[in-house]
Design an enzyme around this catalytic site. Structure first.
Site, PDB file in Angstrom:
ATOM      1  N   VAL A 148      68.304  94.034  34.028  1.00 22.81           N
ATOM      2  CA  VAL A 148      69.518  93.619  34.751  1.00 22.81           C
ATOM      3  C   VAL A 148      70.420  93.421  33.758  1.00 22.81           C
ATOM      4  O   VAL A 148      71.609  92.905  34.065  1.00 22.81           O
ATOM      5  CB  VAL A 148      69.334  92.651  35.676  1.00 22.81           C
ATOM      6  CG1 VAL A 148      68.324  92.865  37.020  1.00 22.81           C
ATOM      7  CG2 VAL A 148      68.933  91.367  34.776  1.00 22.81           C
ATOM      8  N   GLU A 149      70.223  93.512  32.555  1.00 27.73           N
ATOM      9  CA  GLU A 149      71.236  93.615  31.408  1.00 27.73           C
ATOM     10  C   GLU A 149      71.435  94.767  30.695  1.00 27.73           C
ATOM     11  O   GLU A 149      72.051  95.547  31.307  1.00 27.73           O
ATOM     12  CB  GLU A 149      70.836  92.374  30.582  1.00 27.73           C
ATOM     13  CG  GLU A 149      70.580  91.029  31.207  1.00 27.73           C
ATOM     14  CD  GLU A 149      70.346  89.853  30.235  1.00 27.73           C
ATOM     15  OE1 GLU A 149      69.034  89.844  29.945  1.00 27.73           O
ATOM     16  OE2 GLU A 149      71.151  88.974  29.880  1.00 27.73           O
ATOM     17  N   MET A 150      71.238  95.047  29.703  1.00 30.20           N
ATOM     18  CA  MET A 150      71.364  96.191  28.766  1.00 30.20           C
ATOM     19  C   MET A 150      70.379  97.385  29.032  1.00 30.20           C
ATOM     20  O   MET A 150      70.697  98.466  28.897  1.00 30.20           O
ATOM     21  CB  MET A 150      71.388  96.097  27.270  1.00 30.20           C
ATOM     22  CG  MET A 150      72.718  95.096  27.125  1.00 30.20           C
ATOM     23  SD  MET A 150      72.325  94.123  25.567  1.00 30.20           S
ATOM     24  CE  MET A 150      73.442  94.965  24.464  1.00 30.20           C
TER      25      MET A 150
END
Lengths: 413, 374, 201
Positions: A148-150
């Protein structure tokens, strides 16, 4: 017992750093460059010797490394679809946060926690809201591969992508040397080195503490007295010249996100189960921390001790005016909401920290506290927020901690 | 101030204790982990989970732990004022009740360790009864001096029944013994009941008499023990420690030796006591002693006389009103000896294992505090 | 009693002669001492409470004829005058007595306050002694030192006020409040003779 070992290690590290730089410990001084190889301007209010102490022995500061780290920090190619950089959630314009309740990664995917500032993060005892890693270098590794980030598929994939960019390949060679300079550890080291130049100090409050009583308003001065006394803030938001970061670096359950109806029992059981089956890897922990529900277990995810249920790291308060919304889940929109929250004694829950009690503050006292909090904003951070200073990738980037140091160095010549 | 003989005993305690702590320091890390693993293995409750750092290979190497026969929980020393005066102590008592109710599986029963009220007033005792009635499992009540000395137990007996009683549970003979009687110091001083209560309630009050089971109590105990075979495990609940720890604060039972004499012939005796609001571990021959935590506040350790087996808890931080307080569970083994769990609310839980007492402090040593009491 | 009787004479300078005629049998106080020769000689004490005078030609318990009594009084006055001439201190035994009495009185006042939450303005029934019986764990000898509640180096006085304001839920005392002084007097009195160790944790 562990703590003792870690402390000893740190002292040893300090010793190595000192030997490396070939100089002794300087005293805590106001604006003055640290007499050492790496030119940095330690802002007013931050002890220069502490900055030195916190530089790890295995990642010494160099100008080229910091520049490389800076460009990586702002580079969206570190994410799977080239849309998210470190600066997406730790944006200089929001005092290195993102102005959102919880951070958004690739494809607008939401995590479960509010982005903490990178300013002075090098001084943290542990990183993340739950302290699940110790150092900035370890911290960097997690968002790169969190879906859910990079959302990069693996650290190897990150390395392959960076290695494929000739400009980076050349600079890593320059900075790290050796047959294989582009590694995930070196990527983390470069970014961490850059982050160690992001320092917040030199606020009106720092000038007040340095001896100018008029640097802050009368209301802010009243607020400071409340902060130390009746409002009981300073016990967790520790401030003194040796540790001027407005945090005790400890974990407390104040009840945020723990509504009385919420039942943690099944979540606790799942975590216990995973731990028993050795499934709580660093990556698994990182994902759980950003998963709704599990996220609210806080420090418990790391220690699995009942006293840590729903406990989160005390947030530092410097530049707090610019980092709304507040709390680990971004659930409080304004500083006044935060003050009201503490005034009523937090959110009652079975694991509420015993230090959180009703405060009975008057409206005037709340306003004074708010004024005080607004006096903690670093001048350059405010100027970045206003767009007067541009901190970005590339050599034109302006970082006062570096620029001023160079100026003072050149002026000495 | 006190008899020389007693002073000497204090000095002896002190010397033994120092020796003991020296021994603890000499322990190597592996032993520590093994010990810690043992204590971790017996936790299964909802809010009480094994500390992760102890899940290391040493646990596997540890001796297989015999599964306890059953478990009961304890809540003690709530010291309730009326809610209007002091909400903090009320909330703490409620928290303990909630924590005990969350235990899964539930304990067989809860022992309440005495000092339900702060000043023995009917409203305080009634409030306490109401709070404890929230418990989902049966409660065994014990009286403390704070419950007693306003009306010499009248209200307490009305609410909870006789102050001395015994019961049998899964092969163990349990005795609840009233051990906070005092010789009359109030009549000659013309004290009102409240003055008497306040005197006893003040720990460092030099006027009051020392706690004792007393002649009547001892006679009751003698008759009760006569019915029990010598190899039946015995667990005694007493408010005062049933030994001599520190006289000036009444951490003390004046007729302790006479009680011990009655208990020496039995194969296994455990005393669980309240009153001292701290981790306390002691052993006299076949008798194991364990203190209970208070939900209200921790007492400091006494300047002298600490039993040498006690590894003290770290000094509490008064900013955190829950620090140094909590509740606990007791795992009873087949032979009647117990693993005592101290569930401190603001610290990691601490277990004083049966093996620790059985080995006279050589094995299963509880963790020593970084900042010991002053 | 085998030892020589000591007559403690409260001798005023004015009216000394008057008193001297009738001071036989005026035994005041409980002090005892033995005359240097172990004999039953009369020993008198000057009003400083310390200096003793042995009267060689008078026996303890003897009823002195007026001339002899006057002679004893004269010798006492002479001893007093000699003593005065050697005096370097401006402080007298009387002064010391006052100091001790005041110290004791303030300590006792402190003891009372320490055990009385109402007197200190507490509001939830918690008094100092509930966590600090006999002032245990107050360690006055370790101040000033860094206190984690205040996050700074603090004094005993700071911590007394911290406790009044926080656990006791009262209002802090002004530093010159007699109650503050009394509390400090009581607390420190419990650690008399303990070496100072400022900063000890």
């Amino acid at each position: 017992m562990n703590g003792g070992e870690i402390r000893r290690t740190k002292l040893l590290a300090l010793g190595l750093v000192l030997v490396g730089f070939g100089l002794g410990l300087g005293g805590t001084r106001a604006i003055s460059p640290v007499p050492q190889k790496f030119p940095i301007q330690i802002p007013l209010g931050i002890p220069a010797d502490l900055w030195e102490l916190m530089i790890p022995a295995d990642n010494p500061m160099t100008e080229a490394k910091v520049a490389l780290g800076r460009d990586l920090y702002f580079d969206k190619r570190l994410s799977v679809d080239n849309t998210v950089s470190c600066a997406t959630c730790h944006d200089p314009r929001f005092a290195f946060t993102d102005g959102k309740p919880v951070s958004e990664g690739v494809g607008g995917k939401k995590g479960a926690r509010n982005a903490p500032t990178v300013l002075n993060a090098m001084f943290n005892e542990e990183q993340f809201w739950d302290g699940r890693v110790k150092t900035l270098e370890e911290q960097v590794l997690q968002p790169l591969i969190n879906p859910v980030e990079m959302a990069m598929p693996s650290h190897d994939a990150v390395v392959a992508k960076i290695r494929g960019i000739p400009e980076y390949a050349r600079r890593f060679q320059e900075v790290f040397g050796g047959p294989n300079p582009v590694t995930i550890q070196n990527i983390a080291k470069a970014i961490a080195a850059f982050e160690r130049t992001l320092l917040s100090g030199d606020s009106p409050f720092d000038r007040f503490m340095a001896g100018n009583p008029n640097a802050i308003s009368e209301a802010a001065r009243r607020g400071w007295e409340l902060f130390k006394g009746k409002a009981r803030c300073i016990t967790c938001h520790e401030f003194n010249p040796s540790s001027p970061f407005f945090t005790d670096f400890k974990y407390h359950n104040i009840g945020i996100g723990m509504k009385a109806t919420q039942n943690f029992e099944p979540l606790v059981r799942q975590i216990q189960q995973m731990a028993q089956e050795n499934r709580l890897t660093k990556e698994a922990l990182d994902r759980l921390a950003l998963t709704e529900g599990f996220s609210e277990l806080g420090r418990f995810l790391v220690t699995r001790q009942p006293k840590d249920l729903g406990a989160f790291k005390t947030s530092p308060l410097r530049d707090i005016e610019l980092t709304a919304p507040y709390m680990h889940d971004g659930s409080l929109k304004t500083l006044r909401e935060v003050i009201d929250f503490y005034d009523k004694g937090g959110e009652p829950n079975p694991n509420l920290d015993g230090g959180i009690v009703k405060l009975n503050l008057t409206e005037q006292e709340k306003a004074d506290l708010e004024e005080f909090l607004k006096s903690l904003t670093s001048d350059w951070v405010r100027r970045v927020a206003r767009g007067e200073i541009k901190l970005a990738a590339g050599p034109t980037s302006e970082n006062p901690a570096l620029r001023l140091a160079r100026d003072s160095r050149s002026s000495r010549r | 101030m006190w008899p020389l003989k007693w002073k000497k005993r204090e000095q002896e305690y002190r010397r033994q204790r120092e020796e003991f702590f020296e021994a603890v320091k000499r322990l190597n890390r592996r032993d520590f982990l093994k010990v810690a693993g043992l204590s971790a293995a017996v936790f299964t409750a909802k809010t009480v989970v094994p500390p992760h750092s102890f899940q290391v290979v040493d646990v596997v190497r540890a001796e297989p732990q015999e599964k306890p026969l059953f478990r009961f929980a304890y809540i003690s020393d709530t010291h309730l004022y009326e809610r209007e005066l002091n909400e903090r102590f009320v909330n703490a008592a409620l928290r303990a009740v909630r924590d005990v109710n969350a235990l899964d599986p539930p304990p067989d029963f809860v022992i309440f360790g005495g000092d339900l009220a702060q000043l023995g007033q009917p409203k305080e005792l009634e409030l306490g009864k109401q709070i404890l009635s929230e418990l989902k499992v049966p409660v065994k009540m014990m009286v403390g001096e704070h419950d007693w000395f306003l009306d010499m137990g009248e209200k307490w007996r009305e609410l909870f029944g006789p102050e001395n009683y015994s019961f049998d549970h899964k092969g163990v003979h349990f005795i609840v013994l009233m051990s906070v009687n005092e010789k009359d110091f109030w009549t000659e001083r013309n004290m009102t009941p409240m003055e008497r209560m306040l005197t006893v309630a003040q720990l460092d009050n030099p006027i009051q008499s020392r706690f004792e089971v007393g002649e009547e109590g001892r006679e009751w105990l003698r008759r009760d023990l006569a019915k029990v075979s010598k190899d039946t495990p015995i667990i005694i609940f007493s408010h005062s420690p049933l030994y001599k720890y520190y006289r000036p604060w009444n951490f003390w039972t004046e007729d302790a030796e006479a009680i011990h004499e009655m208990l020496f012939p039995f194969k296994s005796v455990t005393v669980i006591h309240g009153h001292t609001h701290q981790l306390l571990t002691h052993r006299i021959q076949n008798i194991h002693f364990h203190g209970m935590l208070s939900t209200a506040w921790p007492w400091p350790y006494a300047p002298e006389g600490l039993p040498k087996l006690t590894v003290p808890m770290e000094r509490p931080d008064p900013f955190d009103e829950a620090d140094g307080t909590g509740w606990g569970t007791v795992d009873v083994h087949r032979d009647g000896y117990v693993d005592k769990h101290y569930n401190l609310w603001s610290r990691n839980p601490i277990t004083v294992a049966k093996a620790y007492l059985e080995s006279w402090g050589k094995e299963a040593i509880p963790p020593a505090p970084e900042f010991p009491p002053y | 009693m085998r030892t020589a009787k000591l007559l403690i004479l409260v001798v005023g300078i004015i009216g000394l002669a008057l008193v001297a005629t009738s001071f036989e049998r005026r035994t005041v106080g409980a002090q005892q001492s033995k005359a240097s020769g172990g004999s039953d000689r009369l020993v008198v004490q000057l009003c400083d409470g310390e200096t003793k005078l042995e009267i060689a030609d008078a026996r303890a318990g003897e009823v002195l004829p007026p001339e002899k009594a006057r002679e004893v009084a004269r010798r006492m006055m002479a001893a007093y005058a000699e003593q005065q001439a050697k005096q370097v201190s401006k402080w007298t035994a009387r002064d010391r007595l006052t100091w001790e009495r005041e110290q004791k009185r303030v300590i006792e006042e402190g003891y009372k306050l320490f055990h009385d939450w109402r007197a200190l303005g507490g509001t939830i029934g918690i008094s100092c002694d509930m966590c600090h019986p006999d002032a245990a764990a107050t360690h006055p000898e370790t101040y000033p030192k860094f206190q984690t509640q205040l996050k700074r180096v603090a004094t005993l006085r700071d911590m007394i006020n911290w406790c009044i304001e926080n656990p006791m839920k009262g209002k802090p005392l002004p530093p010159d409040d007699p109650r503050m002084i009394a509390l400090e007097a009581y607390i420190t009195s419990t650690r008399k003779g303990v070496p100072l160790e400022p900063g000890k944790h």
